[in-house]
Design an enzyme around this catalytic site. Structure first.
Site, PDB file in Angstrom:
ATOM      1  N   ASN A 113       0.801  -1.224   0.000  1.00 22.51           N
ATOM      2  CA  ASN A 113       0.000   0.000   0.000  1.00 22.51           C
ATOM      3  C   ASN A 113       0.840   1.284   0.000  1.00 22.51           C
ATOM      4  OD1 ASN A 113       0.883  -0.163   2.634  1.00 22.51           O
ATOM      5  ND2 ASN A 113      -1.101   0.243   3.558  1.00 22.51           N
ATOM      6  N   CYS A 114       2.149   1.176  -0.115  1.00 19.22           N
ATOM      7  CA  CYS A 114       3.035   2.348  -0.213  1.00 19.22           C
ATOM      8  C   CYS A 114       2.872   2.973  -1.600  1.00 19.22           C
ATOM      9  CB  CYS A 114       4.486   1.920   0.025  1.00 19.22           C
ATOM     10  SG  CYS A 114       5.695   3.205  -0.318  1.00 19.22           S
ATOM     11  N   ASP A 115       2.645   4.270  -1.659  1.00 17.50           N
ATOM     12  CA  ASP A 115       2.422   4.943  -2.941  1.00 17.50           C
ATOM     13  C   ASP A 115       3.602   4.792  -3.897  1.00 17.50           C
ATOM     14  OD1 ASP A 115      -0.107   5.772  -2.206  1.00 17.50           O
ATOM     15  OD2 ASP A 115       0.548   7.764  -1.553  1.00 17.50           O
TER      16      ASP A 115
END
Length: 115
Positions: free
Chosen positions: A9-11
């Site tokens: 979920n890290c951009d």
């Protein structure tokens, strides 16, 4: 095979994996939330890239570390802290052809993955 180390979920990890998909480059995501960061893997990272580059000192995880850790950043202290909290590493870490690359910048990836 290209391995992307990080958190799903890290951009920035998302940008990297989307770029790899768009350019038809087979890769796998090693998600630190689902797969453990092992001593062997961290040793491999440290052999390839210096701690000063691997450690994300701007992360919330780093800022929340106790002062006794932040004020005593020896190799062993950082090794133990990162093993306990892999989110201390900059993301993504991309392994390709035996080399480790940090972060995502489109121009950097174009150079790394030239066909």
């Amino acid at each position: 095979m290209i391995t992307v180390y990080g958190i799903k979920n890290c951009d920035t990890v998302k940008k990297a994996t989307k770029w790899l998909e768009k350019n038809n480059l087979a890769h796998e995501l090693y998600d630190f939330k689902k797969q453990p960061l092992t001593t062997e893997l961290l040793n491999d990272f440290v052999k390839k890239i210096d701690w000063s580059l691997l450690l994300n000192k701007r992360s919330t995880t780093f800022r929340n570390l106790p002062d006794e850790i932040k004020d005593n950043l020896t190799d062993q202290v950082m090794f133990d802290a990162v093993l306990a909290q892999p989110t201390l590493l900059k993301r993504p870490l991309v392994e390709h052809n035996g080399q480790l690359h940090l972060g995502f910048k489109e121009a950097q990836y174009q150079t790394i993955f030239e066909k």
